[in-house]
Design a protein around this motif. Structure first.
Motif, PDB file in Angstrom:
ATOM      1  N   ARG A 162       0.799  -1.198   0.000  1.00  0.00           N
ATOM      2  CA  ARG A 162       0.000   0.000   0.000  1.00  0.00           C
ATOM      3  C   ARG A 162       0.845   1.268   0.000  1.00  0.00           C
ATOM      4  NH1 ARG A 162      -3.916  -1.767   3.626  1.00  0.00           N
ATOM      5  NH2 ARG A 162      -2.765  -0.867   5.337  1.00  0.00           N
ATOM      6  N   ALA A 163       2.044   1.245   0.606  1.00  0.00           N
ATOM      7  CA  ALA A 163       2.868   2.443   0.710  1.00  0.00           C
ATOM      8  C   ALA A 163       3.241   3.027  -0.651  1.00  0.00           C
ATOM      9  CB  ALA A 163       4.114   2.145   1.536  1.00  0.00           C
ATOM     10  N   PRO A 164       3.745   2.218  -1.610  1.00  0.00           N
ATOM     11  CA  PRO A 164       4.058   2.804  -2.921  1.00  0.00           C
ATOM     12  C   PRO A 164       2.836   3.351  -3.630  1.00  0.00           C
ATOM     13  CG  PRO A 164       5.134   0.682  -2.642  1.00  0.00           C
ATOM     14  CD  PRO A 164       4.144   0.825  -1.529  1.00  0.00           C
ATOM     15  N   ALA A 165       1.657   2.793  -3.369  1.00  0.00           N
ATOM     16  CA  ALA A 165       0.455   3.231  -4.071  1.00  0.00           C
ATOM     17  C   ALA A 165       0.068   4.647  -3.704  1.00  0.00           C
ATOM     18  CB  ALA A 165      -0.706   2.286  -3.754  1.00  0.00           C
ATOM     19  N   ALA A 166       0.495   5.118  -2.520  1.00  0.00           N
ATOM     20  CA  ALA A 166       0.094   6.444  -2.062  1.00  0.00           C
ATOM     21  C   ALA A 166       1.026   7.529  -2.572  1.00  0.00           C
ATOM     22  CB  ALA A 166       0.060   6.484  -0.537  1.00  0.00           C
ATOM     23  N   VAL A 167       2.172   7.135  -3.173  1.00  0.00           N
ATOM     24  CA  VAL A 167       3.181   8.111  -3.473  1.00  0.00           C
ATOM     25  C   VAL A 167       3.366   8.507  -4.927  1.00  0.00           C
ATOM     26  CG1 VAL A 167       5.627   8.635  -3.103  1.00  0.00           C
ATOM     27  CG2 VAL A 167       4.383   7.285  -1.434  1.00  0.00           C
ATOM     28  N   PRO A 168       2.981   7.691  -5.938  1.00  0.00           N
ATOM     29  CA  PRO A 168       3.343   8.013  -7.329  1.00  0.00           C
ATOM     30  C   PRO A 168       3.085   9.443  -7.749  1.00  0.00           C
ATOM     31  CG  PRO A 168       2.328   5.877  -7.266  1.00  0.00           C
ATOM     32  CD  PRO A 168       2.214   6.446  -5.887  1.00  0.00           C
ATOM     33  N   ALA A 169       1.894   9.976  -7.422  1.00  0.00           N
ATOM     34  CA  ALA A 169       1.594  11.340  -7.855  1.00  0.00           C
ATOM     35  C   ALA A 169       2.508  12.336  -7.183  1.00  0.00           C
ATOM     36  CB  ALA A 169       0.131  11.683  -7.541  1.00  0.00           C
ATOM     37  N   ALA A 170       2.949  11.997  -5.958  1.00  0.00           N
ATOM     38  CA  ALA A 170       3.813  12.910  -5.225  1.00  0.00           C
ATOM     39  C   ALA A 170       5.246  12.839  -5.708  1.00  0.00           C
ATOM     40  CB  ALA A 170       3.757  12.595  -3.739  1.00  0.00           C
ATOM     41  N   THR A 171       5.645  11.737  -6.355  1.00  0.00           N
ATOM     42  CA  THR A 171       7.030  11.569  -6.751  1.00  0.00           C
ATOM     43  C   THR A 171       7.305  11.945  -8.195  1.00  0.00           C
ATOM     44  OG1 THR A 171       6.566   9.263  -7.289  1.00  0.00           O
ATOM     45  CG2 THR A 171       7.400   9.719  -5.088  1.00  0.00           C
ATOM     46  N   ALA A 172       6.283  12.277  -8.954  1.00  0.00           N
ATOM     47  CA  ALA A 172       6.489  12.684 -10.340  1.00  0.00           C
ATOM     48  C   ALA A 172       7.260  13.990 -10.384  1.00  0.00           C
ATOM     49  CB  ALA A 172       5.137  12.846 -11.040  1.00  0.00           C
ATOM     50  N   ALA A 173       7.985  14.223 -11.462  1.00  0.00           N
ATOM     51  CA  ALA A 173       8.780  15.444 -11.574  1.00  0.00           C
ATOM     52  C   ALA A 173       7.876  16.663 -11.557  1.00  0.00           C
ATOM     53  CB  ALA A 173       9.572  15.416 -12.893  1.00  0.00           C
ATOM     54  N   PRO A 174       8.237  17.698 -10.765  1.00  0.00           N
ATOM     55  CA  PRO A 174       7.395  18.889 -10.649  1.00  0.00           C
ATOM     56  C   PRO A 174       7.510  19.793 -11.862  1.00  0.00           C
ATOM     57  CG  PRO A 174       9.385  19.141  -9.334  1.00  0.00           C
ATOM     58  CD  PRO A 174       9.426  17.747  -9.902  1.00  0.00           C
ATOM     59  N   ALA A 175       7.114  19.283 -13.019  1.00  0.00           N
ATOM     60  CA  ALA A 175       7.311  20.022 -14.269  1.00  0.00           C
ATOM     61  C   ALA A 175       6.546  21.328 -14.291  1.00  0.00           C
ATOM     62  CB  ALA A 175       6.893  19.146 -15.454  1.00  0.00           C
ATOM     63  N   VAL A 227       7.080   7.674   3.591  1.00  0.00           N
ATOM     64  CA  VAL A 227       6.177   6.913   4.453  1.00  0.00           C
ATOM     65  C   VAL A 227       6.996   6.225   5.537  1.00  0.00           C
ATOM     66  CG1 VAL A 227       4.602   4.943   4.532  1.00  0.00           C
ATOM     67  CG2 VAL A 227       4.463   6.564   2.642  1.00  0.00           C
ATOM     68  N   LEU A 228       6.498   6.254   6.767  1.00  0.00           N
ATOM     69  CA  LEU A 228       7.124   5.698   7.960  1.00  0.00           C
ATOM     70  C   LEU A 228       8.301   6.523   8.465  1.00  0.00           C
ATOM     71  CD1 LEU A 228       7.040   1.824   7.397  1.00  0.00           C
ATOM     72  CD2 LEU A 228       5.427   3.245   8.644  1.00  0.00           C
ATOM     73  N   GLU A 229       8.464   7.736   7.942  1.00  0.00           N
ATOM     74  CA  GLU A 229       9.531   8.607   8.424  1.00  0.00           C
ATOM     75  C   GLU A 229       9.120   9.247   9.757  1.00  0.00           C
ATOM     76  OE1 GLU A 229      12.114  12.507   6.906  1.00  0.00           O
ATOM     77  OE2 GLU A 229      10.667  11.525   5.578  1.00  0.00           O
ATOM     78  N   ALA A 230       9.999   9.191  10.730  1.00  0.00           N
ATOM     79  CA  ALA A 230       9.725   9.800  12.029  1.00  0.00           C
ATOM     80  C   ALA A 230       9.690  11.318  11.895  1.00  0.00           C
ATOM     81  CB  ALA A 230      10.786   9.385  13.044  1.00  0.00           C
ATOM     82  N   ALA A 231       8.823  11.977  12.665  1.00  0.00           N
ATOM     83  CA  ALA A 231       8.665  13.421  12.561  1.00  0.00           C
ATOM     84  C   ALA A 231       8.095  13.986  13.854  1.00  0.00           C
ATOM     85  CB  ALA A 231       7.740  13.774  11.389  1.00  0.00           C
ATOM     86  N   GLY A 247       5.575  11.578  16.213  1.00  0.00           N
ATOM     87  CA  GLY A 247       4.865  10.589  15.417  1.00  0.00           C
ATOM     88  C   GLY A 247       5.631  10.197  14.179  1.00  0.00           C
ATOM     89  N   TYR A 248       4.904   9.680  13.188  1.00  0.00           N
ATOM     90  CA  TYR A 248       5.528   9.279  11.936  1.00  0.00           C
ATOM     91  C   TYR A 248       4.539   9.483  10.796  1.00  0.00           C
ATOM     92  CZ  TYR A 248       2.819   4.931  12.347  1.00  0.00           C
ATOM     93  OH  TYR A 248       1.802   4.014  12.462  1.00  0.00           O
ATOM     94  N   LEU A 249       5.045   9.500   9.569  1.00  0.00           N
ATOM     95  CA  LEU A 249       4.215   9.711   8.394  1.00  0.00           C
ATOM     96  C   LEU A 249       3.613   8.370   7.972  1.00  0.00           C
ATOM     97  CD1 LEU A 249       6.488  12.151   6.369  1.00  0.00           C
ATOM     98  CD2 LEU A 249       4.975  12.605   8.321  1.00  0.00           C
ATOM     99  N   HIS A 250       2.316   8.255   8.146  1.00  0.00           N
ATOM    100  CA  HIS A 250       1.623   6.989   7.888  1.00  0.00           C
ATOM    101  C   HIS A 250       1.235   6.837   6.416  1.00  0.00           C
ATOM    102  CE1 HIS A 250      -0.831   3.489   8.760  1.00  0.00           C
ATOM    103  NE2 HIS A 250      -1.844   4.051   8.153  1.00  0.00           N
ATOM    104  N   ALA A 251       0.929   7.946   5.761  1.00  0.00           N
ATOM    105  CA  ALA A 251       0.530   7.898   4.348  1.00  0.00           C
ATOM    106  C   ALA A 251       0.785   9.256   3.700  1.00  0.00           C
ATOM    107  CB  ALA A 251      -0.941   7.516   4.214  1.00  0.00           C
ATOM    108  N   ILE A 252       1.104   9.231   2.401  1.00  0.00           N
ATOM    109  CA  ILE A 252       1.353  10.455   1.632  1.00  0.00           C
ATOM    110  C   ILE A 252       0.675  10.311   0.276  1.00  0.00           C
ATOM    111  CG2 ILE A 252       3.091  11.995   0.655  1.00  0.00           C
ATOM    112  CD1 ILE A 252       5.089  10.800   2.642  1.00  0.00           C
TER     113      ILE A 252
END
Length: 298
Positions: A162-175, A227-231, A247-252
């Protein structure tokens, strides 16, 4: 060569797990024990010897400062390196810890590289640096998170997927980030705050909050949170009032359904077990984030 032993003291299971796994990865062969608070740590220290203590500040039953004071009064632990691990970065708190005899101080959140540097420094001062086994034989990790994924999820494959599924849109190049439309104002929310990561601090808008987690809106930057990064979430309630929640980052996920979304939606999961902080969250939810409150950071 004797094995170095470290005692990790923190009331948050998530933080203890990250620190244990980081230490064992950074220093293969190291022995790591844990305690949920200062009282439990006292019991362990009374029957076993440790080369280093890594301790949180704010904990139920006995705080890190109280444990530090006790350690410095005991012959067996009087000179044991003691590193305070906390989000309390105010000058008066640092001075208080120094006066109590703290060996060093590391603020939350922190990277594995920062943790390794503090551990090496403390053990070097104690003349035990050579006892660290294979200190640099493995590649350094960039954070204290993803290596703990299996332990934190119980090895459940569906959670890992599930973790990779939440990130693709966030990881695309900020064109399109330089386009005029990208300069839109931040989405509205219940309040303002700051999300502190090992890589830096991000301004955020609190969209929703509960006793379990907060839904945050942050502006996309070149360095994406993981995801799962402490903060640490700092809620600014006034010029002098700041509530610090660990806490930590549960989803992005991207806030907008497009690859160049300027805003990210982050689920920040709380790990604090301190009754004082749980009470604070209850009052914060009831009153809204625009009120003035203060909770000591841990």
């Amino acid at each position: 060569m004797s094995k170095i032993s470290v005692l990790v003291v923190d009331d948050a299971p998530f933080i203890r797990d990250l620190m244990k796994k980081a230490l064992r990865t950074l220093f293969p062969g190291i022995r790591v024990e844990e305690a949920v608070n200062g009282r439990k740590a006292q019991q362990l220290l009374g029957r076993d010897a440790f080369d280093l203590i890594l301790c949180d500040w704010e904990m139920p039953e006995m705080s890190g400062l109280e444990l530090l004071t006790w350690c410095r009064a005991e012959a067996a632990t009087k000179t044991t390196p003691f590193i305070m691990v906390t989000s309390r970065g105010d000058k008066e708190n640092v001075i208080q810890a120094i006066q109590a005899g703290v060996s060093d101080y590391i603020g939350k959140p922190f990277s594995n590289e920062q943790l390794a540097a503090k551990v090496r420094k403390a053990l070097a001062r104690a003349g035990k640096l050579d006892a660290l086994q294979a200190a640099d034989t493995r590649p350094a990790m960039t954070g204290m998170t993803n290596d703990s994924l299996n332990a934190l999820t119980g090895g459940k494959a569906e959670v890992v997927r599930r973790a990779p599924a939440a990130v693709p849109a966030a990881t695309a190049a900020p064109a399109a980030s330089a386009a005029p439309a990208a300069k839109a104002a931040a989405p509205a929310g219940r309040g303002q705050g700051q999300l502190r990561l090992a890589s830096g601090t991000l301004e955020c808008v609190i969209k929703a909050i509960s006793l379990k987690e907060a839904l945050l809106i942050i502006k996309r930057t070149d360095t994406l949170p993981q995801v799962l990064e402490a903060a640490v979430l700092d809620l600014e309630q006034g010029e002098a009032d700041i509530a610090r929640l660990n806490g930590y980052l549960h989803a992005i996920a991207a806030l907008e359904p497009k690859p160049d979304s300027e805003w990210l939606q982050v689920t920040f999961r709380f790990v604090d077990r301190d009754p004082q902080k749980l009470d604070y969250l209850s009052r914060l939810i009831a009153r809204g984030t625009g009120q003035r409150h203060y909770v000591p950071g841990a």
